[in-house]
Design a protein around this motif. Structure first.
Motif, short mmCIF file in Angstrom:
data_model
loop_
_atom_site.label_atom_id
_atom_site.label_comp_id
_atom_site.label_asym_id
_atom_site.label_seq_id
_atom_site.Cartn_x
_atom_site.Cartn_y
_atom_site.Cartn_z
N GLU A 10 0.82 -1.19 0.00
CA GLU A 10 0.00 0.00 0.00
C GLU A 10 0.87 1.25 0.00
OE1 GLU A 10 -3.52 1.99 2.72
OE2 GLU A 10 -3.25 -0.18 2.74
N GLY A 11 0.55 2.19 -0.90
CA GLY A 11 1.29 3.44 -1.00
C GLY A 11 2.52 3.35 -1.89
N PHE A 12 2.81 2.18 -2.43
CA PHE A 12 3.96 1.99 -3.31
C PHE A 12 3.51 1.39 -4.63
CE2 PHE A 12 5.80 2.13 0.87
CZ PHE A 12 7.04 2.71 0.70
N LYS A 13 4.24 1.68 -5.68
CA LYS A 13 3.98 1.09 -6.99
C LYS A 13 5.18 0.22 -7.34
CE LYS A 13 3.24 2.08 -11.82
NZ LYS A 13 3.20 3.04 -12.88
N ILE A 14 4.91 -0.99 -7.79
CA ILE A 14 6.00 -1.86 -8.23
C ILE A 14 6.49 -1.35 -9.57
CG2 ILE A 14 6.63 -4.20 -8.96
CD1 ILE A 14 4.65 -5.26 -6.87
N ALA A 15 7.75 -0.93 -9.62
CA ALA A 15 8.33 -0.37 -10.83
C ALA A 15 9.00 -1.45 -11.68
CB ALA A 15 9.35 0.72 -10.47
N ASP A 16 9.51 -2.51 -11.03
CA ASP A 16 10.24 -3.54 -11.77
C ASP A 16 10.22 -4.84 -10.98
OD1 ASP A 16 11.85 -4.69 -13.73
OD2 ASP A 16 13.71 -3.90 -12.88
N TYR A 17 10.00 -5.93 -11.69
CA TYR A 17 10.08 -7.26 -11.09
C TYR A 17 11.47 -7.80 -11.34
CZ TYR A 17 5.06 -7.23 -10.40
OH TYR A 17 3.79 -6.92 -9.97
N LYS A 18 12.19 -8.13 -10.29
CA LYS A 18 13.58 -8.59 -10.39
C LYS A 18 13.69 -10.10 -10.49
CE LYS A 18 15.48 -4.52 -9.91
NZ LYS A 18 16.34 -3.94 -10.94
N GLY A 19 12.77 -10.84 -9.89
CA GLY A 19 12.81 -12.30 -9.95
C GLY A 19 12.51 -12.94 -8.62
N ILE A 20 12.43 -14.24 -8.64
CA ILE A 20 12.15 -15.04 -7.44
C ILE A 20 13.43 -15.16 -6.61
CG2 ILE A 20 11.38 -17.28 -6.56
CD1 ILE A 20 9.23 -15.75 -8.13
N VAL A 21 13.31 -14.95 -5.32
CA VAL A 21 14.44 -15.12 -4.41
C VAL A 21 14.06 -16.10 -3.32
CG1 VAL A 21 15.60 -12.92 -4.83
CG2 VAL A 21 13.77 -13.02 -3.15
N THR A 22 15.07 -16.77 -2.79
CA THR A 22 14.85 -17.79 -1.76
C THR A 22 15.90 -17.64 -0.68
OG1 THR A 22 14.00 -19.33 -3.41
CG2 THR A 22 14.68 -20.28 -1.33
N GLY A 23 15.50 -17.92 0.54
CA GLY A 23 16.42 -18.02 1.66
C GLY A 23 16.14 -19.34 2.35
N VAL A 24 17.12 -20.19 2.45
CA VAL A 24 16.96 -21.49 3.09
C VAL A 24 18.00 -21.60 4.20
CG1 VAL A 24 17.02 -24.00 2.81
CG2 VAL A 24 16.11 -22.56 0.97
N ALA A 25 17.59 -22.12 5.33
CA ALA A 25 18.53 -22.30 6.43
C ALA A 25 18.19 -23.59 7.15
CB ALA A 25 18.46 -21.13 7.41
N ILE A 26 19.20 -24.21 7.69
CA ILE A 26 19.01 -25.40 8.53
C ILE A 26 19.77 -25.17 9.82
CG2 ILE A 26 20.94 -26.61 7.42
CD1 ILE A 26 19.39 -29.24 7.99
#
Length: 99
Positions: A10-26
């Motif tokens: 809310e209140g922001f416009k998406i200007a560019d889609y950069k891609g899917i990101v993931t963070g995995v930890a064990i």
């Protein structure tokens, strides 16, 4: 960095889609049940909390590497392996937003 499970901010416009990101930890700290189930659950919760924080930090760093300033549509998966290791995977879409 703005992080949200929603697909917009809310209140922001998406200007560019950069891609899917993931963070995995064990969490490699072995959990010990000991003689108390409450002790086991407390250790398990601490393991999940610590591992989730690491996964979110990795997610954020991966988004920064591709020039994003926000991540939308975040999904969190938590799994406890049979060996009592907590595994947390966090995935979202890295975007650039502007007000």
């Amino acid at each position: 960095m703005i992080l949200t499970t929603t697909n917009s901010i809310e209140g922001f416009k998406i200007a560019d889609y950069k891609g899917i990101v993931t963070g995995v930890a064990i969490n490699e700290e072995k959990l010990s049940m000991g003689f108390s189930m409450s002790k086991y659950y407390k250790a398990l919760q601490g393991s999940i909390d610590t591992t989730k924080e690491i996964a979110f930090n990795t997610l954020t760093e991966n988004a920064k590497k591709i020039g994003a300033n926000a991540i939308v549509g975040i999904k969190v998966e938590i799994e406890i392996l049979a060996t009592n290791y907590a595994v947390v995977a966090v995935t979202g879409t890295a975007v650039t937003v502007a007000q």
